[in-house]
Write a protein that holds these residues in place. Sequence first.
Motif, PDB file in Angstrom:
ATOM      1  N   GLY A   1       0.791  -1.223   0.000  1.00  0.00           N
ATOM      2  CA  GLY A   1       0.000   0.000   0.000  1.00  0.00           C
ATOM      3  C   GLY A   1       0.820   1.266   0.000  1.00  0.00           C
ATOM      4  N   GLN A   2       2.120   1.164  -0.251  1.00  0.00           N
ATOM      5  CA  GLN A   2       2.997   2.339  -0.268  1.00  0.00           C
ATOM      6  C   GLN A   2       3.006   2.980  -1.656  1.00  0.00           C
ATOM      7  OE1 GLN A   2       6.427   0.185   0.929  1.00  0.00           O
ATOM      8  NE2 GLN A   2       5.782  -0.009   3.061  1.00  0.00           N
ATOM      9  N   ARG A   3       3.520   4.216  -1.728  1.00  0.00           N
ATOM     10  CA  ARG A   3       3.526   4.984  -2.977  1.00  0.00           C
ATOM     11  C   ARG A   3       4.957   5.193  -3.464  1.00  0.00           C
ATOM     12  NH1 ARG A   3       2.486   9.899  -2.639  1.00  0.00           N
ATOM     13  NH2 ARG A   3       2.429  10.237  -0.396  1.00  0.00           N
ATOM     14  N   PRO A   4       5.427   4.404  -4.444  1.00  0.00           N
ATOM     15  CA  PRO A   4       6.772   4.628  -4.977  1.00  0.00           C
ATOM     16  C   PRO A   4       6.872   5.981  -5.673  1.00  0.00           C
ATOM     17  CG  PRO A   4       5.935   2.462  -5.603  1.00  0.00           C
ATOM     18  CD  PRO A   4       4.781   3.242  -5.059  1.00  0.00           C
ATOM     19  N   VAL A   5       7.932   6.731  -5.342  1.00  0.00           N
ATOM     20  CA  VAL A   5       8.173   8.047  -5.935  1.00  0.00           C
ATOM     21  C   VAL A   5       9.532   7.997  -6.630  1.00  0.00           C
ATOM     22  CG1 VAL A   5       8.485  10.512  -5.493  1.00  0.00           C
ATOM     23  CG2 VAL A   5       6.822   9.198  -4.142  1.00  0.00           C
ATOM     24  N   PRO A   6       9.610   8.303  -7.941  1.00  0.00           N
ATOM     25  CA  PRO A   6      10.865   8.125  -8.666  1.00  0.00           C
ATOM     26  C   PRO A   6      11.884   9.226  -8.406  1.00  0.00           C
ATOM     27  CG  PRO A   6       9.186   9.007 -10.132  1.00  0.00           C
ATOM     28  CD  PRO A   6       8.498   8.745  -8.821  1.00  0.00           C
ATOM     29  N   VAL A   7      13.155   8.817  -8.308  1.00  0.00           N
ATOM     30  CA  VAL A   7      14.292   9.737  -8.270  1.00  0.00           C
ATOM     31  C   VAL A   7      15.238   9.289  -9.394  1.00  0.00           C
ATOM     32  CG1 VAL A   7      16.193  10.695  -6.924  1.00  0.00           C
ATOM     33  CG2 VAL A   7      14.071  10.000  -5.769  1.00  0.00           C
ATOM     34  N   PRO A   8      15.457  10.104 -10.420  1.00  0.00           N
ATOM     35  CA  PRO A   8      16.225   9.660 -11.584  1.00  0.00           C
ATOM     36  C   PRO A   8      17.675   9.306 -11.255  1.00  0.00           C
ATOM     37  CG  PRO A   8      14.922  11.593 -12.125  1.00  0.00           C
ATOM     38  CD  PRO A   8      14.838  11.426 -10.639  1.00  0.00           C
ATOM     39  N   VAL A   9      18.199   8.361 -12.035  1.00  0.00           N
ATOM     40  CA  VAL A   9      19.615   8.010 -11.987  1.00  0.00           C
ATOM     41  C   VAL A   9      20.239   8.392 -13.317  1.00  0.00           C
ATOM     42  CG1 VAL A   9      19.241   6.090 -10.392  1.00  0.00           C
ATOM     43  CG2 VAL A   9      19.250   5.653 -12.842  1.00  0.00           C
ATOM     44  N   ASP A  10      21.560   8.594 -13.301  1.00  0.00           N
ATOM     45  CA  ASP A  10      22.302   8.792 -14.534  1.00  0.00           C
ATOM     46  C   ASP A  10      23.456   7.800 -14.558  1.00  0.00           C
ATOM     47  OD1 ASP A  10      24.255   9.839 -12.827  1.00  0.00           O
ATOM     48  OD2 ASP A  10      23.819  11.933 -13.341  1.00  0.00           O
ATOM     49  N   ALA A  11      24.454   8.032 -15.379  1.00  0.00           N
ATOM     50  CA  ALA A  11      25.554   7.075 -15.519  1.00  0.00           C
ATOM     51  C   ALA A  11      26.342   6.904 -14.231  1.00  0.00           C
ATOM     52  CB  ALA A  11      26.492   7.532 -16.640  1.00  0.00           C
ATOM     53  N   ASP A  12      26.243   7.865 -13.295  1.00  0.00           N
ATOM     54  CA  ASP A  12      26.946   7.780 -12.013  1.00  0.00           C
ATOM     55  C   ASP A  12      26.008   7.429 -10.865  1.00  0.00           C
ATOM     56  OD1 ASP A  12      29.515   8.388 -12.991  1.00  0.00           O
ATOM     57  OD2 ASP A  12      29.026  10.521 -13.046  1.00  0.00           O
ATOM     58  N   GLY A  13      24.819   6.913 -11.194  1.00  0.00           N
ATOM     59  CA  GLY A  13      23.908   6.466 -10.157  1.00  0.00           C
ATOM     60  C   GLY A  13      22.922   7.539  -9.727  1.00  0.00           C
ATOM     61  N   LEU A  14      22.395   7.367  -8.534  1.00  0.00           N
ATOM     62  CA  LEU A  14      21.373   8.265  -7.997  1.00  0.00           C
ATOM     63  C   LEU A  14      21.886   9.701  -7.940  1.00  0.00           C
ATOM     64  CD1 LEU A  14      18.502   7.931  -6.633  1.00  0.00           C
ATOM     65  CD2 LEU A  14      19.726   8.073  -4.472  1.00  0.00           C
TER      66      LEU A  14
END
Length: 495
Positions: free
Chosen positions: A224-237
């Motif tokens: 029941g949780q809400r995943p919220v996206p945080v973008p990654v790039d070539a060096d990770g988060l």
Amino acid sequence: MTERSSVADLAKTLREEVDRYSPGERLPSSRVLVERYRVSPVTVSRALAQLAAEGVVVTRPGAGAYRAEPSGPAKPAPGDTSWQEVALSAQTAAGPVPRSVDASGVLVTLAEPPPGVIEFNGGYLHPSLQPERALAAALARAGRRPGAWNRPPTDGLFELRAWFARQIAGPGGEGGPTGADVLITAGGQSALTTALRALAPPGAPVLVESPTYPGMLAVARAAGQRPVPVPVDADGLRPELLAAALRATGARVLVCQPLFQNPTGAVLARERRREVVRIAREAGAFVVEDDFARSLAHEDAGALPPPLAADDPDGVVVHLRSLTKITSPSLRVGALAARGPVLERLRAIHVVDQFFVPRPLQEAALELVGSPAWPRHLRAVAAALRPRRDHLAAELRRQVPALVQAAAPRGGFHLWVRAPEGTDEAALTGAALRAGVAVTPGRPYFCAEPPAVHLRLGFAATAGTAEITEGVRRLRTACAQALPHGAGGGEPAPA
């Protein structure tokens, strides 16, 4: 593409896939089919109606579509299970709200492909890379240990907990966890489930990398949780976006994979590592570190950065890892490591969910990692994965240059590729399966709208480079059919 052709194509795809289901088993919901195949609800409804008319499926109003029973003697009419839709919903002041538990993103890598299909979607080592003899010997020795079939401690065998703690802490180990900080779990997925249930209540936001492992998204949504996206790039988060997301959502949990991230293969850059933990600490948030790929480093990986948990005196990081990926799908032994009051909550949920991990499995794991065969196995896998990785990358460049590759990772099982703009993901993955190669669609790796169509192409579940060459040839055939005109799919390569 006209509506009529879309209905025909979807009906054909579902007709082929329905064999995976047992007679009477429910097919995915119409909403899931709409998202999976990127078609309209009307198309799904008409395709199911066509299959029902053919006797392939049976539709039940309010309950969904089911694989039809084989023809034969008349059977009693099925019961009415539509009442369960209400029983399985969350009751609110506004009425029932369906609780979605969607395992489709996980089943893609767990489902066994039909005979003759090359497995680019696999999430485990090919049997030829698994330490089958060492596992058999370890299990035999474990079964003869005194008390091997008795009830184990609920936290796990202390010797195994201490071994995991040493792996996390690394050389020296002054700042890392001890055996008392570790719980033994039934693999990494179980550890993820326990961690998320312990750290975030239903309805709470949970920050996740974007893209990320679909099994984690499924766990969060099922809780029941809400995943919220945080973008990654070539060096990770990206730390600046993490800080912004924490401020905007008030989240108290971040789930990340700092090493050989799934699916991008990124490694969190050295200058970002302390920054991520510092940002989380200042926000009063936990970092769940899924260190699934540490044992899957390739021969050319070089020195690996230590886990975030190796230097975490304040208990910000909840660390998890497993022996499953590097051994066998059936050696479901993993570990959770944490410090402070959160450990008690993790322990309580772990006990309620599992009681304990079977002692013979724990004893066998101890025998395996303590044997001379263990370091030999790690070296053998590292040496085998590198040429598979390089060969897959080279064959994709040669045969299917329209699929743009991210940087080839030096650990893990797969490559992450982007398809040309305008590609229909469902059409491409369906065409690939018809051509004899199973690939993993990228959409389930995003908890929001994906920026482009991606595929995750695995090389660890293949028998070797010859099978990879043939798999890419089949994929090229699929691309020639499914990529937008002029995107460079080309004609099928000669056999």
